[in-house]
Motif scaffolding. Structure first.
Motif, PDB file in Angstrom:
ATOM      1  N   UNK A  23      74.314  -7.113 -61.638  1.00 15.75           N
ATOM      2  CA  UNK A  23      73.183  -7.524 -60.821  1.00 15.75           C
ATOM      3  C   UNK A  23      73.673  -7.817 -59.410  1.00 15.75           C
ATOM      4  N   UNK A  68      72.275 -19.070 -61.534  1.00 15.42           N
ATOM      5  CA  UNK A  68      71.026 -19.739 -61.886  1.00 15.42           C
ATOM      6  C   UNK A  68      71.242 -21.245 -61.956  1.00 15.42           C
ATOM      7  N   UNK A  75      65.845 -23.009 -69.606  1.00 14.08           N
ATOM      8  CA  UNK A  75      64.681 -22.189 -69.948  1.00 14.08           C
ATOM      9  C   UNK A  75      65.106 -20.905 -70.665  1.00 14.08           C
ATOM     10  N   UNK A  76      66.155 -20.263 -70.167  1.00 13.99           N
ATOM     11  CA  UNK A  76      66.551 -18.962 -70.710  1.00 13.99           C
ATOM     12  C   UNK A  76      67.270 -19.081 -72.056  1.00 13.99           C
ATOM     13  N   UNK A 107      64.943  -9.859 -78.245  1.00 19.44           N
ATOM     14  CA  UNK A 107      63.704 -10.648 -78.275  1.00 19.44           C
ATOM     15  C   UNK A 107      62.501  -9.742 -78.061  1.00 19.44           C
ATOM     16  N   UNK A 143      59.316  -9.778 -80.315  1.00 18.71           N
ATOM     17  CA  UNK A 143      58.001 -10.164 -79.783  1.00 18.71           C
ATOM     18  C   UNK A 143      56.952  -9.103 -80.089  1.00 18.71           C
ATOM     19  N   UNK A 187      59.451 -18.091 -70.464  1.00 15.33           N
ATOM     20  CA  UNK A 187      59.756 -19.126 -71.444  1.00 15.33           C
ATOM     21  C   UNK A 187      59.197 -20.456 -70.962  1.00 15.33           C
ATOM     22  N   UNK A 201      58.895 -14.807 -72.945  1.00 14.34           N
ATOM     23  CA  UNK A 201      59.992 -13.846 -72.974  1.00 14.34           C
ATOM     24  C   UNK A 201      61.022 -14.230 -71.907  1.00 14.34           C
ATOM     25  N   UNK A 202      62.300 -14.320 -72.288  1.00 14.77           N
ATOM     26  CA  UNK A 202      63.340 -14.589 -71.281  1.00 14.77           C
ATOM     27  C   UNK A 202      63.401 -13.453 -70.270  1.00 14.77           C
ATOM     28  N   UNK A 203      63.831 -13.767 -69.066  1.00 17.61           N
ATOM     29  CA  UNK A 203      63.733 -12.767 -68.012  1.00 17.61           C
ATOM     30  C   UNK A 203      64.549 -11.517 -68.283  1.00 17.61           C
ATOM     31  N   UNK A 223      65.112 -10.121 -71.036  1.00 13.66           N
ATOM     32  CA  UNK A 223      64.397  -9.301 -72.013  1.00 13.66           C
ATOM     33  C   UNK A 223      63.137  -8.696 -71.407  1.00 13.66           C
ATOM     34  N   UNK A 265      61.091 -19.110 -61.442  1.00  9.11           N
ATOM     35  CA  UNK A 265      61.140 -18.043 -62.440  1.00  9.11           C
ATOM     36  C   UNK A 265      60.793 -16.690 -61.845  1.00  9.11           C
ATOM     37  N   UNK A 306      63.756 -15.512 -59.927  1.00  7.39           N
ATOM     38  CA  UNK A 306      64.788 -15.064 -60.866  1.00  7.39           C
ATOM     39  C   UNK A 306      64.471 -13.655 -61.371  1.00  7.39           C
ATOM     40  N   UNK A 339      66.148  -9.472 -60.783  1.00  7.37           N
ATOM     41  CA  UNK A 339      66.756  -8.635 -61.816  1.00  7.37           C
ATOM     42  C   UNK A 339      65.931  -7.397 -62.148  1.00  7.37           C
TER      43      UNK A 339
END
Lengths: 321, 321
Positions: free
Chosen positions: A6, A12, A19-20, A155, A159, B191, B220-222, B224, B253, B256, B260
């Motif tokens: 990245x 972060x 959160x992640x 995930x 999901x 999340x 959903x985590x970022x 993912x 968020x 973030x 990505x």
DNA sequence: TAATCATTTTGTCCTAGACAATGTGTTGAC
DNA sequence: GTCAACACATTGTCTAGGACAAAATGATTA
């Protein structure tokens, strides 16, 4: 899994990492102190900045912890050793009917939404609702959870799978209007537990047993559970706990609720999350397996003078003996 | 609201209070230090034990904070003054069509599940899906949220209402299989944001506009989200934020994720939660109202050479110009 | 083999200070 | 009178390391 470099990501902040990864700030700090990992940079203000690679590793560690490994062991390992653990198959956990579920798993892995949806409806028509839930859905959810913990799926796939299941359950249950059955059962989860599938499975199983379920959805504070139970005049409150929910919190929450709930209303707790609760809790019925649900139901019915009604019998309105 | 004397309740530990009120442990401790409230007892080990009455008051304060009041003001007030604030009507917030929504609100207040469900389907048949969502569901959700913040209804009523809405959306959408439309849109939340209704409303509105939505569900985590967007080859990611989600966390968020996510994939953010975000974020489209969604859609379509398709036109498969 | 005890591990809680982000109020220019 | 820029107040989150109880592990005994 994608591991892309990245650009321009200094790191972060700790709140984002919480959160992640789902690891609390306290835990992140104490790991750093004790085990020397993670090793975040600091910003101008002395606050932690976690490199994305380390965050990724933390999520991997969290996944392995959910599988039973302990942090002290995992945090001492290097990348290669961690990856090796992903491969290791936990022979004990392997569910029965593996053969049969392989076809389903393939649809999950390839995120073939349409095929999955079609297959759900076909299989339900074939087996009937109860058997479909007990023999297909429940083991399949377990299997998907295992696959995730083994890093075979992400995930995202989990999901998507859950969404299709939920859509199916809801559209099926929409047309099976709640009867006047007994007992009346309030379905919900405690704040912090967001998984709804457990509740939907219970609703499906109970509807065909002439129970009258009241689905409240997830995350109800305990005083509102008490109020709902009284206003809707239910006979029992049924909570669902996924394996992600900390056993300590589950037990604490059940004690809190039992304290405030009138003695006449029963409290049932099910799901993988209650398997980890060792000591029984006074006045709470723990049901780690679905069988426990049927046991609780049968017990309630005999205590309240109802004839036991089998699922296979055409159900007439249940009447007190 | 029920205020019953609870027997043998020494108090709740700080983790339970965090779960029940949604106030972080840090906040609870700093309030105690600064404002002298709450005033928890201590157990043998020196840990806080909150009296149930104080917990109740904390939830009331949290509710009023969500309505815009500031903690410094609220924590100085006594019970009577707090109760008076509940009554105070925020004239500005009052939604239009109040008259029409009163009937609906009555069903919510009396938790008349069957009537509510019936009414949903009737009204949808009458208005059509898009108008039903825009003119009934969205204002009604706002109205229910306001009623909750004014303590006219409890979480229980709000949950029951949400469950019926969700059941209706899901059974309706189950039979409107995703077409081959464009753009392809990934629907999810970050999340920590568990509200699904916003996503379902967007899915409903987009399906009738020939968009192909991919519903991932909440939380959903970022990383993912990034993976899902690439695997499902979507053109845009659409996130929903409820008013409960802290604006600071939303903005963080979104930054973030934007970092990505490949530049070719757009990022849209909607819901009440984004209203509070002041500064625009580079490369993120903020849509506090549903109109913004249509704007984003129209903009994307003109940029990618699609003829604008109106909702009222019978939709043929969209083709590039 | 199964149950009881001792020991390690591990998450959460504690205190109290610091700071940045946001909200509020005031001044000044037009 | 209205709006921008400033200063000031408010408020949530972050920091540090110490402490302890609940849970898991290992050792000992019935």
């Amino acid at each position: 899994m994608i591991t892309e470099a990245m650009p321009f990501v200094p790191g972060l902040p700790i709140s984002s990492v919480e959160r992640e990864t789902g690891l609390s700030k306290d835990t992140l700090r104490v790991w750093e102190r004790r085990y020397g990992f993670p090793t975040p940079e600091r910003d101008a203000n002395g606050e932690r900045l976690y490199a994305p690679m380390q965050v990724q590793r933390l999520t991997q560690i969290k996944r392995l912890m959910d599988r039973g490994y302990r942090p002290g062991k995992l945090l001492a390992l290097d990348d290669a050793a961690l990856a090796a653990l992903d491969e290791a198959r936990p022979g004990v956990l392997a569910s029965p009917n593996v053969q049969h579920l392989d076809n389903w798993m393939h649809l999950v892995e390839t995120h073939d939404s349409e095929a999955l949806q079609r297959q759900f409806y076909r299989e339900m028509g074939k087996l009937g609702l109860a058997s479909f839930v007990l023999d297909i859905v429940a083991p399949l959810i377990t299997r998907v959870g295992e696959a995730w913990s083994r890093n075979e799926i992400g995930i995202f796939e989990e999901h998507l799978f859950s969404q299709h299941l939920e859509k199916m359950f809801r559209s099926v249950l929409a047309n099976m209007s709640p009867q006047q059955g007994s007992p009346r059962l309030l379905l919900t989860t405690l704040s912090g537990e967001e998984h709804t599938l457990g509740l939907l499975m219970v609703e499906a199983l109970m509807v065909v047993e002439d129970v009258c379920p009241v689905l409240l959805g997830p995350q109800t504070p305990i005083d509102e559970i008490v109020r709902a139970a009284q206003l809707k005049q239910v006979d029992a409150v049924c909570l669902s706990f996924s394996s992600a929910y900390s056993p300590t919190l589950s037990a604490q929450g059940l004690r809190d609720l039992r304290q405030m709930l009138p003695a006449g209303i029963e409290l049932w707790a099910g799901g993988y999350g209650v398997k980890a609760i060792r000591k029984p809790i006074d006045g709470v019925c723990l049901m780690p397996e679905f069988q426990g649900l049927y046991d609780c139901l049968a017990k309630w019915r005999t205590q309240h003078g109802y004839e036991p009604v089998s699922a296979s019998v055409i159900s007439l309105p249940a009447t007190p003996k």
